[in-house]
Design a protein around this motif. Structure first.
Motif, short mmCIF file in Angstrom:
data_model
loop_
_atom_site.label_atom_id
_atom_site.label_comp_id
_atom_site.label_asym_id
_atom_site.label_seq_id
_atom_site.Cartn_x
_atom_site.Cartn_y
_atom_site.Cartn_z
N UNK A 234 0.83 -1.19 0.00
CA UNK A 234 0.00 0.00 0.00
C UNK A 234 0.87 1.25 0.00
N UNK A 235 1.91 1.24 0.83
CA UNK A 235 2.81 2.39 0.89
C UNK A 235 3.40 2.70 -0.48
N UNK A 236 3.81 1.67 -1.20
CA UNK A 236 4.38 1.87 -2.53
C UNK A 236 3.34 2.40 -3.51
N UNK A 237 2.11 1.87 -3.42
CA UNK A 237 1.06 2.27 -4.36
C UNK A 237 0.59 3.70 -4.14
N UNK A 238 0.72 4.21 -2.93
CA UNK A 238 0.30 5.59 -2.68
C UNK A 238 1.49 6.55 -2.75
N UNK A 239 2.60 6.07 -3.28
CA UNK A 239 3.71 6.95 -3.60
C UNK A 239 4.64 7.29 -2.46
N UNK A 240 4.62 6.51 -1.38
CA UNK A 240 5.56 6.74 -0.29
C UNK A 240 6.91 6.16 -0.70
N UNK A 241 7.92 6.99 -0.75
CA UNK A 241 9.22 6.54 -1.27
C UNK A 241 10.14 5.99 -0.19
N UNK A 242 10.01 6.48 1.02
CA UNK A 242 10.93 6.06 2.09
C UNK A 242 10.35 4.88 2.86
N UNK A 243 10.58 3.67 2.30
CA UNK A 243 10.09 2.43 2.88
C UNK A 243 11.31 1.57 3.24
N UNK A 244 11.37 1.11 4.49
CA UNK A 244 12.55 0.36 4.95
C UNK A 244 12.12 -0.88 5.73
N UNK A 245 13.11 -1.66 6.11
CA UNK A 245 12.85 -2.84 6.92
C UNK A 245 13.69 -2.77 8.19
N UNK A 246 13.25 -3.53 9.17
CA UNK A 246 13.97 -3.56 10.44
C UNK A 246 13.38 -4.61 11.35
N UNK A 247 13.77 -4.57 12.60
CA UNK A 247 13.24 -5.48 13.62
C UNK A 247 12.69 -4.63 14.75
N UNK A 248 11.47 -4.95 15.18
CA UNK A 248 10.83 -4.19 16.25
C UNK A 248 10.73 -5.05 17.49
N UNK A 249 11.18 -4.50 18.60
CA UNK A 249 11.18 -5.25 19.86
C UNK A 249 10.87 -4.32 21.01
N UNK A 250 9.63 -4.41 21.48
CA UNK A 250 9.21 -3.68 22.68
C UNK A 250 9.57 -2.20 22.64
N UNK A 251 9.20 -1.55 21.55
CA UNK A 251 9.41 -0.11 21.46
C UNK A 251 10.71 0.30 20.80
N UNK A 252 11.57 -0.66 20.51
CA UNK A 252 12.85 -0.35 19.88
C UNK A 252 12.86 -0.87 18.45
N UNK A 253 13.12 0.04 17.50
CA UNK A 253 13.13 -0.31 16.08
C UNK A 253 14.54 -0.21 15.54
N UNK A 254 15.02 -1.32 14.99
CA UNK A 254 16.31 -1.28 14.29
C UNK A 254 16.07 -0.95 12.83
N UNK A 255 17.14 -0.50 12.17
CA UNK A 255 17.07 -0.14 10.75
C UNK A 255 17.98 -1.10 10.00
N UNK A 279 7.84 3.14 7.46
CA UNK A 279 7.90 4.30 6.58
C UNK A 279 8.01 5.55 7.44
N UNK A 280 8.50 6.60 6.82
CA UNK A 280 8.55 7.91 7.47
C UNK A 280 8.14 8.96 6.45
N UNK A 281 7.16 9.82 6.78
CA UNK A 281 6.72 10.85 5.83
C UNK A 281 7.73 11.99 5.74
N UNK A 282 7.53 12.84 4.77
CA UNK A 282 8.45 13.96 4.56
C UNK A 282 8.53 14.87 5.79
N UNK A 283 7.40 15.05 6.47
CA UNK A 283 7.44 15.95 7.63
C UNK A 283 8.24 15.37 8.79
N UNK A 284 8.60 14.08 8.69
CA UNK A 284 9.43 13.47 9.73
C UNK A 284 10.92 13.58 9.46
N UNK A 285 11.29 14.25 8.36
CA UNK A 285 12.70 14.37 7.98
C UNK A 285 13.16 15.81 8.09
#
Length: 371
Positions: A234-255, A279-285
């Motif tokens: 969905x993120x890709x289809x609505x044009x969000x460019x900053x899509x990444x992967x990581x591991x989430x553990x109890x509030x901590x997100x790795x990149x 993902x992170x929107x433009x206003x988060x950068x």
């Protein structure tokens, strides 16, 4: 209210569930061939799904199930839909007034009454002085206004718009947007808009449904959809460019592929040590020319100027991750940014949205098909 449940597995997969309230504009977006127009045609009775239902204002237009087949299938002529096509579909040998009056032919009204209604709708479209023009004497925007007047002439219960503004220049399109916005206040009927233009959907729609390969992946108001997509497809289809992967553990997100970690609010929906997309929107950068306590270093790899807006690609140092940042030309100049420049990027962890990492590239999995 319009309620739609459409399902089929062949020849093309289809699984669409959506509702559109009276006075609401609901946009369908997705790549070419995703089934958007098929949904409109099925609502209008021009196509037939294998099973499901189409209900408008508590009147069942279509109903079929897997065991009994089609139980009810109202003919297209009896569904009272206003349908506006991409290419206008005006009769070239008829004047504007006669094109608008065509849907009223079997209404039982006199010719004079039909023409009076047609003139009224052309007036509402702002082209009442063009009633006697032939289609070839009208501009693209004027032709579309005639087509919209025709779609509304018999007071339909719903209005279906199939990419109606795609062949029109930008200034004319803005005028038609305003016309449609004004009409919505008076019509108070469900409006379904098919569009490939995400900005158009964001501007006009109360809710948006993202469709891919015949499957509705997410329905949400624009501000929710663009900030909190359900998954990376969905993120890709609505044009969000900053899509990444990581591991989430109890509030901590790795990149993935980067030493940076983030503290992200945990709503308790993702198990510990889960692989996720985020993902992170433009206003988060934010980008700086000097380091800060929370910034990461990145090299500018591309600057694409689009008038007063620039799209900049920055590669995180010691990583293959690339961030796309949009800024004004003035901001790029202030930072003395050019290809090869060392910049410092801050990511606001409060703006990060985490999504479960699922095999979502083939939505046909929902109906038991594999690629």
């Amino acid at each position: 209210m319009l309620k739609i449940k459409l399902h089929q597995s062949t020849p093309n997969p289809l699984q669409i569930n959506l509702e559109c309230n009276s006075g609401e504009l609901h946009a369908l977006v997705g790549p070419s061939g995703s089934g958007k127009t098929s949904v409109l045609r099925t609502i209008a009775g021009l196509n037939t799904a294998q099973f499901g239902s189409v209900v408008c204002n508590d009147e069942t237009w279509f109903e079929a199930d897997e065991t009994q087949g089609v139980l009810r299938n109202l003919p297209a002529a009896e569904r009272c839909c206003g349908f506006l096509f991409q290419q206008y579909a005006l009769f070239p040998h008829l004047k504007a007034i006669d094109n608008v009056a065509i849907p009223l032919q079997n209404s039982g009204l006199s010719s004079e009454a039909r023409k009076k209604i047609a003139v009224n709708w052309l007036d509402r479209m702002g082209i009442g002085d063009l009633v006697d023009r032939m289609p070839h004497q009208l501009s693209g925007g004027q032709q579309q206004r005639v087509a919209l007047a025709r779609a509304l002439a018999r007071e339909p219960k719903i209005l279906l718009l199939d990419e109606p503004f795609s062949a029109i220049d930008a200034p004319t399109r803005q005028g038609l947007y305003r016309t449609l916005a004004d009409l919505r206040k008076d019509l108070n009927i469900p409006i379904i808009l098919v569009t490939h233009d995400l900005r158009e959907a964001d501007l006009l729609a109360d809710r948006i449904t993202v469709i891919d390969q015949g499957i509705s992946l997410q329905t949400a108001p624009p501000q929710v959809l663009f900030q909190r997509p359900r998954n990376s497809r969905v993120a890709a289809l609505v044009g969000i460019s900053n899509i990444y992967q990581g591991v989430f553990n109890a509030g901590n997100l790795s990149w993935h592929g980067c030493e940076q970690t983030f503290s992200v609010a945990d709503k308790g929906k993702i198990p510990p040590d889960s692989k996720v997309a985020w993902v992170i929107p433009q206003k988060g950068l934010s980008v700086h020319d000097t380091a800060t306590a929370a910034s990461v270093q990145a090299i500018v790899t591309r600057i694409s100027s689009l008038g007063q807006i620039a799209v900049i690609q920055l590669q995180i140092q010691n990583s293959e991750n690339v961030i796309e940042w949009e800024a004004s030309a003035a901001e790029v100049k202030r930072l003395r940014m050019e290809v090869g420049s060392l910049m410092h990027i801050e990511l606001d962890s409060a703006q990060i949205h985490i999504m479960p990492l699922r095999p979502i590239n083939d939505p046909r999995r929902f109906i038991g098909q594999t690629q």
